[in-house]
Scaffold this active site. Structure first.
Site, PDB file in Angstrom:
ATOM      1  N   GLU A 200     -10.862   8.681 -16.419  1.00 58.73           N
ATOM      2  CA  GLU A 200     -10.242   9.282 -15.423  1.00 58.73           C
ATOM      3  C   GLU A 200     -10.784   8.788 -13.845  1.00 58.73           C
ATOM      4  OE1 GLU A 200      -7.517  12.047 -15.816  1.00 58.73           O
ATOM      5  OE2 GLU A 200      -7.982  10.885 -17.471  1.00 58.73           O
TER       6      GLU A 200
ATOM      7  N   ASP B 293      11.393 -15.537   5.796  1.00 63.53           N
ATOM      8  CA  ASP B 293      12.420 -14.793   4.982  1.00 63.53           C
ATOM      9  C   ASP B 293      13.674 -15.329   5.411  1.00 63.53           C
ATOM     10  OD1 ASP B 293      13.571 -12.436   3.546  1.00 63.53           O
ATOM     11  OD2 ASP B 293      12.778 -11.056   4.833  1.00 63.53           O
TER      12      ASP B 293
ATOM     13  N   TRP C 261       3.143 -15.445   1.039  1.00 68.30           N
ATOM     14  CA  TRP C 261       3.498 -14.367   0.214  1.00 68.30           C
ATOM     15  C   TRP C 261       3.221 -13.072   0.851  1.00 68.30           C
ATOM     16  CZ3 TRP C 261       2.393 -15.773  -5.584  1.00 68.30           C
ATOM     17  CH2 TRP C 261       2.328 -14.447  -6.134  1.00 68.30           C
ATOM     18  N   ASP C 262       4.490 -12.340   0.844  1.00 59.92           N
ATOM     19  CA  ASP C 262       4.768 -11.166   1.347  1.00 59.92           C
ATOM     20  C   ASP C 262       4.618  -9.979   0.553  1.00 59.92           C
ATOM     21  OD1 ASP C 262       4.747  -9.492   3.570  1.00 59.92           O
ATOM     22  OD2 ASP C 262       6.357 -10.891   4.640  1.00 59.92           O
TER      23      ASP C 262
ATOM     24  N   ASN D 202       6.130  -5.875   1.403  1.00 63.72           N
ATOM     25  CA  ASN D 202       6.688  -5.062   2.585  1.00 63.72           C
ATOM     26  C   ASN D 202       6.903  -3.823   2.369  1.00 63.72           C
ATOM     27  OD1 ASN D 202       6.496  -6.892   4.932  1.00 63.72           O
ATOM     28  ND2 ASN D 202       7.900  -8.192   3.899  1.00 63.72           N
TER      29      ASN D 202
ATOM     30  N   CYS E 225       0.071 -11.903   2.881  1.00 60.76           N
ATOM     31  CA  CYS E 225       0.871 -11.120   3.965  1.00 60.76           C
ATOM     32  C   CYS E 225       1.263 -10.009   3.468  1.00 60.76           C
ATOM     33  CB  CYS E 225       1.902 -12.122   4.760  1.00 60.76           C
ATOM     34  SG  CYS E 225       2.886 -11.252   5.777  1.00 60.76           S
TER      35      CYS E 225
ATOM     36  N   GLY F 238       3.546  -7.247   5.285  1.00 56.15           N
ATOM     37  CA  GLY F 238       3.977  -6.738   6.228  1.00 56.15           C
ATOM     38  C   GLY F 238       2.908  -6.818   7.517  1.00 56.15           C
TER      39      GLY F 238
ATOM     40  N   ASP G 142      -7.802  -8.391   2.228  1.00 58.13           N
ATOM     41  CA  ASP G 142      -8.859  -7.934   1.455  1.00 58.13           C
ATOM     42  C   ASP G 142      -9.492  -9.153   0.415  1.00 58.13           C
ATOM     43  OD1 ASP G 142      -7.653  -8.017  -1.623  1.00 58.13           O
ATOM     44  OD2 ASP G 142      -6.257  -6.613  -0.530  1.00 58.13           O
TER      45      ASP G 142
ATOM     46  N   GLU H 252       5.864 -25.805  29.611  1.00 58.09           N
ATOM     47  CA  GLU H 252       5.282 -24.884  28.276  1.00 58.09           C
ATOM     48  C   GLU H 252       4.829 -25.743  27.225  1.00 58.09           C
ATOM     49  OE1 GLU H 252       7.661 -20.556  28.435  1.00 58.09           O
ATOM     50  OE2 GLU H 252       8.605 -22.247  27.849  1.00 58.09           O
TER      51      GLU H 252
HETATM   52  C1  GLA Z   1       6.760  -9.153   7.069  1.00 58.82           C
HETATM   53  C2  GLA Z   1       6.048 -10.110   7.565  1.00 58.82           C
HETATM   54  C3  GLA Z   1       6.664 -10.962   8.631  1.00 58.82           C
HETATM   55  C4  GLA Z   1       7.879 -11.798   8.034  1.00 58.82           C
HETATM   56  C5  GLA Z   1       8.937 -10.491   7.618  1.00 58.82           C
HETATM   57  C6  GLA Z   1      10.188 -11.133   7.099  1.00 58.82           C
HETATM   58  O1  GLA Z   1       7.125  -8.139   7.998  1.00 58.82           O
HETATM   59  O2  GLA Z   1       4.698  -9.579   7.788  1.00 58.82           O
HETATM   60  O3  GLA Z   1       5.756 -12.002   9.073  1.00 58.82           O
HETATM   61  O4  GLA Z   1       7.767 -12.519   7.111  1.00 58.82           O
HETATM   62  O5  GLA Z   1       8.279  -9.762   6.892  1.00 58.82           O
HETATM   63  O6  GLA Z   1      10.824 -10.271   6.413  1.00 58.82           O
END
Ligand code: GLA
Length: 738
Positions: free
Chosen positions: A177, A368, A478-479, A481, A527, A529, A535, A615
């Site tokens: 557990e 994305d 590699w996200d 979310n 990644c 979000g 980690d 710039e």
């Molecule tokens: C997450 C990532 C962003 C971007 C979006 C795309 O939020 O952190 O950098 O890649 O998804 O949907």
């Protein structure tokens, strides 16, 4: 150094370059913790353990006449449960007969000269290091449960790792557990706890609080290590500051649910227990089966919080991250997310690549929206094939076009997720984590795949491999979310549903491992979000992780500062984005945005086709500077000089070469002033008698003057009409030994 065993008194001494750790087995086989900290020369520290009869703290049966000997007050290494230690336990087991007691006693030990890998889990890599490993065997003989505590001593790195292996040696099925990776009892000391909490777009904010007479829990139940609490904590003395004092670090090498409990007991001793979160965890362990916990990296420093961080930085760089990226310069990248969001086509991406190549950017990462029917976040996740309507000619046209400009090409995936509106969901609705008969919680219109299902991992491996082989793709972002809910797997029986969250993480690691075996030079940026899975588990596969979706340079000062306690800047993705900033609406000069992003794996994330010539010129110079400082920033010793949560004027940090030959001082003015007060910064790590020139000037200083006298920052006022200074001026000063 290494491990000494004092056979007669059954005492174990683990030594690294600057630390010592001691344990001892008592007459009735209890494994006591004696000491962790600065070296004490092997002196038997059991004089610290003073038996005392504290009421309502009972005794093991064998010691019923010695009432001072109680498990409730004795310092231990790892505890069972239900047998009279009323503090938080390390392990919780239900035997075949329903009994919940577990009494672990010492059986023996073994020493190895190599680091043993953990099946299915990332852990510290031995690399070329000399390591010694101690396996301590404990058992509850009644349940026939064998528990091995594994300690790896990495002398030169000044760390010890700990983990646990649990084996059901009986014929019966039992249930785990709770299985922590480690526990430790500090009998003495009055500690502060430092932990790194936060939220999306505001990860790893440092909080320091006194350890009090209750149990403080730092953890995540989100199925991911999370934006909200990082699996890394520090215990330190009240007087410890950035530069001096005792500090202990505990870092879990794991990316899923985690829990660290810190409890101060009746006699003021502090127990810390760390591991996989026990909520919604229950593991059915059949006869003969084994369970492996993730590893914890422990470090101690007598040189304050910076000293502790520097230890972790080296370990993460040398012994956690994939070694193939250690000695190469990471490419300066352009990511199209904040430039286009979902609204792009082949031409737009190639135009951005063209502008990027003109200023010296080395890689384009297509974010994305390139796959399935993905024009917004309602559809497409899971369909890992190119969206030909958007990208006519497929990915190869873009990849070839980007390569022709001399740049590398990278691609975004979110492998563990699925949209309801996707071909994958229509074909395999049962591949989603979802309770039978219940509508799942939705988040960003997406659901979570069951990574514990090998068919899901096979599908992802095949479909991703196909994409990765279809063009020259050097990099993957590699996200991940959303948080996990409705954690139910259609392939597990009812009595194993409590295994789903951990099996998920094992599946994710398996997919990462398989992809890296098939594409060994693929660089993966983690990644979730932003920094929701920052980690050591993910860093084992990904040498860099997108630190936060918040690209505002001022917010980033606090986020990168908090992240730096455990993780090196070479692991922190940091980009210059547009102003007004998309997350805060703040305007910050390009110069300042550049200085902040350079203390990370540097890149840009804005529409480069809209830049002015001025710039572009600033960016060209930034990229040159980044290359110039690359090794100083990425392999130099990083030191925090201020605290963005407390300091009144500016946030400052430095990188110094290990040989003390050069130093890069960075500072950003966070609180603009009229009639300014000039802050003084005492630099670190220089040679006292050496003379340093401020590069680009005639000014020279001795190391002692810069370290003990300090350097005065006078550029403390903003000027929006001056590009170099701008609002929130940033200073980057390079000192070189002459
Ligand atoms: C997450 C990532 C962003 C971007 C979006 C795309 O939020 O952190 O950098 O890649 O998804 O949907």
């Amino acid at each position: 150094m290494g491990i000494q065993v004092h056979e007669q008194e059954k005492r174990f001494v683990l030594e690294t370059a600057n630390t010592e750790y001691q344990m001892k087995v008592t007459d009735i086989g209890i494994l006591q913790h004696l000491y962790y900290g600065r070296k004490v020369g092997g002196q038997d520290m059991s004089f610290h353990v003073i038996p005392f009869d504290r009421g309502f703290s009972g005794n093991p049966y064998e010691l019923r006449l010695e009432r001072g000997e109680s498990l409730d007050t004795m310092p231990q290494e790892f505890t069972g449960s239900g047998i009279g230690d009323f503090r938080v336990s390390s392990l919780s087991v239900i035997g075949a007969d329903g009994s919940r007691s577990c009494d672990l006693r010492y059986q023996g030990y073994q020493i190895k000269q190599t680091k043993t890998a953990i099946p299915g889990l990332p852990s510290l890599r031995q690399g070329g290091e000399a390591v010694t490993e101690l396996h301590l065997f404990l058992a509850d003989e009644l349940v026939d449960l064998r528990v091995t505590l594994v300690y790896t001593v990495v002398d030169a790195k000044d760390v010890i790792t700990r983990r646990v292996v649990v084996e059901n040696a009986s014929q019966d099925t039992i249930r785990l557990e709770k299985v922590s990776s480690m526990a430790i009892d500090f009998q003495y000391g009055d500690f502060d706890l430092l932990h790194y909490h936060g939220r999306h777009c505001m990860e790893r904010q440092m909080e320091r609080l006194p350890v009090s007479h209750d149990t403080h829990v730092v953890g995540s139940r989100r199925g991911m290590s999370s934006h909200h609490e990082n699996p890394f904590v520090i215990l330190c003395d009240k007087e410890t500051n950035e530069h001096c004092g005792d500090a202990y670090g505990f870092m879990l090498v794991y990316s899923g649910n985690h829990k660290t409990e810190i409890e101060k007991n009746q006699a003021n001793s502090t127990r810390l227990v760390m591991g996989i979160h026990d909520e919604n965890f229950s593991w059915k362990l059949g006869g003969g089966q084994v369970f492996y916990t993730p590893e914890v990296i422990l470090a101690y420093s007598a040189e304050g919080l910076n000293g502790l961080s520097q230890t972790y930085h080296r370990v993460i760089q040398d012994n956690i991250c994939p070694p193939q990226f250690k000695n190469i310069q990471r490419p300066v990248l352009i990511n199209n997310w904040e430039a286009t969001y979902f609204d792009f086509d082949t031409q737009k991406i190639l135009d951005i690549a063209q502008s990027a190549s003109e200023i010296g950017i080395e890689m384009l990462v297509l974010d994305d929206g390139w796959f399935g029917k993905r024009d917004d976040d309602h559809s497409g996740l899971g369909d890992w094939f190119v969206n030909e309507q958007k990208l006519s000619g497929g990915l190869k046209v873009i990849a070839d076009g980007v390569n022709a400009l001399g740049m590398k090409f990278g691609l975004w995936f979110e492998p563990e997720m699925i949209n309801e509106d996707s071909e994958l969901f229509r074909d395999h609705p049962d591949w989603v984590l979802s309770d039978p008969g219940r509508k799942p919680m939705m988040s960003r219109n997406q659901m979570v795949l069951d990574m514990g299902n090998p068919a899901v991992v096979d599908y992802l491996f095949d479909s991703m491999s196909k994409v990765l082989s279809s063009a020259k793709i050097d990099y993957v972002k590699w996200d991940f979310n959303r948080s996990m809910a409705n954690v139910y797997s259609t392939i597990l029986p009812a009595d194993q549903q409590g295994e789903t969250a951990h099996r998920f993480i094992l599946g994710t690691y398996d997919l990462l491992e398989r992809l890296l075996t098939a594409f060994p030079n693929l660089m993966i940026e983690g990644c979730a979000g932003g920094g929701g899975r920052f980690d050591a588990g993910m860093l084992y596969y990904c040498p860099q992780i997108w630190t936060s979706d918040n690209t505002d340079a001022l917010s980033r000062l606090a986020i990168q500062h908090g992240t730096s306690y455990g993780y090196p800047v070479s692991s922190m993705g940091a980009h210059v984005s547009a102003v007004p900033n998309h997350q805060t609406g703040r305007n910050i000069s390009l110069q300042t945005r550049g200085v902040v992003a350079m203390s990370g794996t540097f890149g840009y994330e804005l529409d480069l086709t809209r830049l002015t010539e001025a710039e572009k010129a600033v960016m060209r110079q930034q990229i040159k500077d980044y290359h110039r400082y690359y090794w100083l920033i990425n392999r130099g010793v990083y030191t925090r000089l201020t605290n963005p949560h407390e300091d009144k004027y500016l946030t400052a940090w430095q990188f110094v070469a290990e040989d003390g030959n050069e130093l890069l001082l960075n500072a950003v003015v966070t609180h603009l002033q009229a009639n300014p007060i000039f802050p003084l910064l005492r630099l670190k790590g220089l040679e006292e008698a050496a003379v340093y020139q401020l590069v680009g000037s005639e000014k020279t200083f001795t190391g002692a003057a810069l370290m003990y006298g300090g350097y005065v920052i006078k550029e403390i006022q903003g000027d929006p009409h001056d590009d170099q200074r701008g609002n929130y001026p940033a200073i980057q000063l390079h000192f070189k030994k002459i």
